[in-house]
Scaffold this motif. Structure first.
Motif, short mmCIF file in Angstrom:
data_model
loop_
_atom_site.label_atom_id
_atom_site.label_comp_id
_atom_site.label_asym_id
_atom_site.label_seq_id
_atom_site.Cartn_x
_atom_site.Cartn_y
_atom_site.Cartn_z
N ASP A 10 -5.38 -14.83 -7.43
CA ASP A 10 -5.13 -14.56 -6.03
C ASP A 10 -5.88 -13.29 -5.63
OD1 ASP A 10 -3.21 -15.02 -3.56
OD2 ASP A 10 -3.10 -12.88 -4.06
N THR A 11 -6.72 -13.37 -4.61
CA THR A 11 -7.55 -12.21 -4.24
C THR A 11 -6.73 -11.04 -3.72
OG1 THR A 11 -8.02 -13.21 -2.07
CG2 THR A 11 -9.64 -13.54 -3.83
N ARG A 15 -6.80 -7.38 -5.30
CA ARG A 15 -6.97 -6.16 -4.48
C ARG A 15 -5.91 -5.13 -4.84
NH1 ARG A 15 -9.69 -6.06 0.12
NH2 ARG A 15 -9.43 -8.30 0.37
#
Length: 98
Positions: A10-11, A15
């Motif tokens: 999951d980006t 992050r």
């Protein structure tokens, strides 16, 4: 080897991991970090991920070059994917500081 269907990341989670790590780096090392090594061994793509054959011959990478490439990139559309590789070079070296 086991069957592999891929790793989904999951980006937003990625992050958050980057933010946590950069915050820790700043708190523990300050606003700048000195990497004492410059040259490193690098394995070519896509052979780096083919563990069913003998390892490919390494090439030589340079941290200073990776950093310079990241700093001077003007046309983000043409290099953004490879910029992750350059960032990976630096992240690995930062990880080895500990």
């Amino acid at each position: 080897m086991d069957s592999w269907s891929g790793l989904k990341i999951d980006t937003q989670e990625l992050r958050e991991v980057f933010e946590r790590l950069i915050t820790h780096l700043e708190q523990s090392r300050g606003e700048s970090v000195t990497l004492h090594e410059d040259y490193f061994y690098s394995l070519p793509f896509p052979e780096i991920y083919d563990v069913t054959n003998d390892p490919p011959s390494p090439t030589i990478g340079q941290l200073a070059e990776s950093w310079t490439n990241l700093q001077r990139t003007q046309d983000i559309g043409s290099t953004v994917t490879f910029e992750l590789v350059w960032l990976g070079d630096l992240l690995k070296a930062l990880g080895h500081l500990a």
